[in-house]
Motif scaffolding. Structure first.
Motif, PDB file in Angstrom:
ATOM      1  N   THR A   1       0.834  -1.201   0.000  1.00  0.00           N
ATOM      2  CA  THR A   1       0.000   0.000   0.000  1.00  0.00           C
ATOM      3  C   THR A   1       0.875   1.260   0.000  1.00  0.00           C
ATOM      4  N   LYS A   2       2.154   1.084   0.247  1.00  0.00           N
ATOM      5  CA  LYS A   2       3.086   2.221   0.275  1.00  0.00           C
ATOM      6  C   LYS A   2       4.014   2.144  -0.925  1.00  0.00           C
ATOM      7  N   ARG A   3       4.511   3.336  -1.325  1.00  0.00           N
ATOM      8  CA  ARG A   3       5.393   3.404  -2.489  1.00  0.00           C
ATOM      9  C   ARG A   3       6.552   4.349  -2.215  1.00  0.00           C
ATOM     10  N   GLY A   4       7.617   4.101  -2.961  1.00  0.00           N
ATOM     11  CA  GLY A   4       8.738   5.021  -2.930  1.00  0.00           C
ATOM     12  C   GLY A   4       8.415   6.281  -3.729  1.00  0.00           C
ATOM     13  N   ASN A   5       9.443   7.074  -4.008  1.00  0.00           N
ATOM     14  CA  ASN A   5       9.260   8.343  -4.720  1.00  0.00           C
ATOM     15  C   ASN A   5       9.711   8.245  -6.160  1.00  0.00           C
ATOM     16  N   LEU A   6       9.193   9.151  -6.966  1.00  0.00           N
ATOM     17  CA  LEU A   6       9.701   9.376  -8.306  1.00  0.00           C
ATOM     18  C   LEU A   6      10.660  10.558  -8.246  1.00  0.00           C
ATOM     19  N   ARG A   7      11.895  10.348  -8.680  1.00  0.00           N
ATOM     20  CA  ARG A   7      12.911  11.410  -8.647  1.00  0.00           C
ATOM     21  C   ARG A   7      13.289  11.767 -10.072  1.00  0.00           C
ATOM     22  N   ILE A   8      13.077  13.059 -10.391  1.00  0.00           N
ATOM     23  CA  ILE A   8      13.363  13.525 -11.754  1.00  0.00           C
ATOM     24  C   ILE A   8      14.673  14.303 -11.727  1.00  0.00           C
ATOM     25  N   LYS A   9      15.637  13.827 -12.506  1.00  0.00           N
ATOM     26  CA  LYS A   9      16.928  14.503 -12.646  1.00  0.00           C
ATOM     27  C   LYS A   9      16.975  15.173 -14.014  1.00  0.00           C
ATOM     28  N   PHE A  10      17.913  16.121 -14.157  1.00  0.00           N
ATOM     29  CA  PHE A  10      17.962  16.908 -15.391  1.00  0.00           C
ATOM     30  C   PHE A  10      19.386  16.967 -15.937  1.00  0.00           C
ATOM     31  N   LYS A  11      19.453  16.907 -17.253  1.00  0.00           N
ATOM     32  CA  LYS A  11      20.696  17.186 -17.966  1.00  0.00           C
ATOM     33  C   LYS A  11      20.467  18.456 -18.784  1.00  0.00           C
ATOM     34  N   ILE A  12      21.239  19.486 -18.470  1.00  0.00           N
ATOM     35  CA  ILE A  12      21.035  20.787 -19.117  1.00  0.00           C
ATOM     36  C   ILE A  12      21.972  20.902 -20.313  1.00  0.00           C
ATOM     37  N   LYS A  13      21.385  21.229 -21.442  1.00  0.00           N
ATOM     38  CA  LYS A  13      22.190  21.411 -22.649  1.00  0.00           C
ATOM     39  C   LYS A  13      22.647  22.866 -22.715  1.00  0.00           C
ATOM     40  N   PHE A  14      23.909  23.074 -22.429  1.00  0.00           N
ATOM     41  CA  PHE A  14      24.472  24.426 -22.521  1.00  0.00           C
ATOM     42  C   PHE A  14      24.873  24.705 -23.960  1.00  0.00           C
ATOM     43  N   PRO A  15      24.706  25.962 -24.401  1.00  0.00           N
ATOM     44  CA  PRO A  15      25.137  26.315 -25.763  1.00  0.00           C
ATOM     45  C   PRO A  15      26.659  26.249 -25.873  1.00  0.00           C
ATOM     46  N   THR A  16      27.149  25.888 -27.043  1.00  0.00           N
ATOM     47  CA  THR A  16      28.596  25.786 -27.245  1.00  0.00           C
ATOM     48  C   THR A  16      29.219  27.151 -27.488  1.00  0.00           C
ATOM     49  N   ARG A  17      28.427  28.130 -27.965  1.00  0.00           N
ATOM     50  CA  ARG A  17      28.949  29.481 -28.195  1.00  0.00           C
ATOM     51  C   ARG A  17      27.807  30.489 -28.136  1.00  0.00           C
ATOM     52  N   LEU A  18      28.153  31.725 -27.805  1.00  0.00           N
ATOM     53  CA  LEU A  18      27.182  32.823 -27.783  1.00  0.00           C
ATOM     54  C   LEU A  18      27.735  33.975 -28.617  1.00  0.00           C
ATOM     55  N   THR A  19      26.824  34.662 -29.289  1.00  0.00           N
ATOM     56  CA  THR A  19      27.235  35.873 -30.029  1.00  0.00           C
ATOM     57  C   THR A  19      27.445  37.006 -29.036  1.00  0.00           C
ATOM     58  N   SER A  20      28.029  38.065 -29.515  1.00  0.00           N
ATOM     59  CA  SER A  20      28.263  39.238 -28.642  1.00  0.00           C
ATOM     60  C   SER A  20      26.955  39.796 -28.138  1.00  0.00           C
ATOM     61  N   GLU A  21      25.963  39.834 -29.015  1.00  0.00           N
ATOM     62  CA  GLU A  21      24.675  40.351 -28.616  1.00  0.00           C
ATOM     63  C   GLU A  21      24.040  39.463 -27.524  1.00  0.00           C
ATOM     64  N   GLN A  22      24.194  38.105 -27.678  1.00  0.00           N
ATOM     65  CA  GLN A  22      23.622  37.201 -26.682  1.00  0.00           C
ATOM     66  C   GLN A  22      24.322  37.362 -25.331  1.00  0.00           C
ATOM     67  N   LYS A  23      25.635  37.494 -25.373  1.00  0.00           N
ATOM     68  CA  LYS A  23      26.373  37.687 -24.132  1.00  0.00           C
ATOM     69  C   LYS A  23      25.932  38.964 -23.433  1.00  0.00           C
ATOM     70  N   THR A  24      25.743  40.037 -24.215  1.00  0.00           N
ATOM     71  CA  THR A  24      25.314  41.326 -23.647  1.00  0.00           C
ATOM     72  C   THR A  24      23.927  41.166 -23.028  1.00  0.00           C
ATOM     73  N   GLY A  25      23.037  40.437 -23.741  1.00  0.00           N
ATOM     74  CA  GLY A  25      21.683  40.259 -23.240  1.00  0.00           C
ATOM     75  C   GLY A  25      21.659  39.431 -21.959  1.00  0.00           C
ATOM     76  N   VAL A  26      22.493  38.393 -21.876  1.00  0.00           N
ATOM     77  CA  VAL A  26      22.542  37.562 -20.674  1.00  0.00           C
ATOM     78  C   VAL A  26      23.054  38.366 -19.504  1.00  0.00           C
ATOM     79  N   LYS A  27      24.106  39.144 -19.724  1.00  0.00           N
ATOM     80  CA  LYS A  27      24.649  39.971 -18.654  1.00  0.00           C
ATOM     81  C   LYS A  27      23.624  40.988 -18.170  1.00  0.00           C
ATOM     82  N   LYS A  28      22.924  41.531 -19.119  1.00  0.00           N
ATOM     83  CA  LYS A  28      21.922  42.529 -18.759  1.00  0.00           C
ATOM     84  C   LYS A  28      20.794  41.873 -17.974  1.00  0.00           C
TER      85      LYS A  28
END
Length: 364
Positions: free
Chosen positions: A334-361
């Motif tokens: 009648t009892k159960r364990g938990n469901l555990r959701i883990k994540f793998k984040i896909k980071f970009p390999t490169r950013l343009t100057s505009e993207q870097k400026t936008g992230v910093k901002k």
């Protein structure tokens, strides 16, 4: 009127020698006093009656079935048996053969039993051996259940099953699996993997296993048989759970058959892995989803659809825990364990100057 010994043994009058032996074995095991501690007095009386019925019926079987040319040998064997029994020898010495037939009352005859051969009115007087002696003739010892007195070998509880007599030799042959003092050697367990899917272990299932093995009859001859074993896999069972079928290995003289053991093995699952009672799933998401939110959509092992919104910022070590959506607990389903959701984040390999400026901002 004499006792109907065939009725006592629950066989008909045309029973074969093998039928008589099987009937005695079955009833002797059932009514042995050590196996009936709460009704020992009645069991002892019944046990002696069964043993007496076997000896009488066995004697009648051979007396009726032998040819006349063999009667001399039978009489000689009977005489040898008489001479080996002090009480019977005393009767024979005093009254001769007529005393054994009951025509002259033998001494101490109060407990003697009469039986009729069915061939005429003649009644013979029969003084049976003790029930334990007959039991010992079959099984090699007279106290199989650990009763007091003789110090006989004990049976283990697993031996009292359908195949209890499979490895015993013929009565008095001495070649059966049970030996005086130490018992039979038992063959090593036979182990087999039983692959189960994660769904099988989540919901439970029934597995049917076909096995082939050698079994022995009462004469010791072996023959191949096939059997279907049913295994009820319970929800929550884990890898390594053992299911034992006692003494389902091959039978052979002098050896107690091996136990057949199935060991649960878990097949890999394409979505879930298991850690104890918890289920783990890994989701691949983008950096934007990790920062702005993500919704997990899953199909459970029993076919339900789960929608789980994740509003927290997801970092590489983050886990989303969903209570009671794991595996059933083996000891309390009648009892159960938990469901555990883990994540793998896909980071970009490169950013343009505009993207870097936008992230910093944005993160400034």
């Amino acid at each position: 009127m004499g006792v109907d010994y065939y009725n006592v043994l629950q066989v008909d009058r045309n029973a074969s020698e093998d039928d008589l032996k099987k009937a005695y074995r079955k009833l002797a095991m059932k009514w042995h006093p050590d196996k009936n501690p709460n009704n020992k007095k009645d069991a002892e009386a019944k046990f002696k009656q069964i043993s007496e019925a076997y000896e009488v019926s066995f004697f009648l079987f051979h007396s009726i079935s032998v040819s006349k040319s063999s009667l001399f040998l039978i009489n000689l064997l009977m005489l040898l048996q008489v001479l080996s029994d002090p009480q019977k020898k005393a009767v024979y010495d005093q009254y001769g053969e007529e005393g054994l037939k009951g025509n002259v009352p033998p001494p101490d005859a109060g407990g003697a039993t009469y039986f009729s051969t069915g061939d005429g009115p003649t009644s013979f007087r029969f003084n049976p051996r003790s029930a334990d002696d007959i039991f010992a003739e079959f099984f090699g010892f007279s106290r199989p259940f650990g009763g007091g007195g003789g110090g006989g070998t004990r049976f283990s509880s697993s031996m009292f099953g359908d195949n209890i007599f499979a490895s015993f030799g013929e009565a008095g042959g001495g070649g059966g699996a049970m030996h005086h003092g130490g018992g039979a050697r038992k063959a090593a367990p036979i182990e087999n993997r039983l692959p189960c899917s994660l769904e099988d272990l989540y919901k439970g299932t029934t597995k049917k296993m076909k096995i082939s093995r050698e079994i022995a009859d009462v004469s010791g001859k072996t023959m191949p048989v096939e059997e279907i074993l049913t295994i009820d896999v319970k929800p929550g069972w884990k890898k390594g759970t053992r299911i034992t079928f006692p003494e389902k290995g091959n039978e052979q003289p002098g050896v107690t058959p091996a136990d057949l053991v199935f060991i649960i093995d878990e097949k890999p699952h394409p979505v879930f892995t298991r850690e104890g009672n918890d289920l783990i799933v890994t989701q691949r998401i983008s950096l934007a989803e990790a920062l702005t939110g993500y919704t997990v959509n899953l199909t459970t092992l029993d076919g339900r659809r789960l929608t789980i919104p994740v509003t927290n910022v997801i970092h590489p070590e983050y886990e989303e825990v969903v209570p009671k959506e794991g595996m059933p607990l083996q000891k309390d389903q009648t009892k159960r364990g938990n469901l555990r959701i883990k994540f793998k984040i896909k980071f970009p390999t490169r950013l343009t100057s505009e993207q870097k400026t936008g992230v910093k901002k944005l993160l400034g």
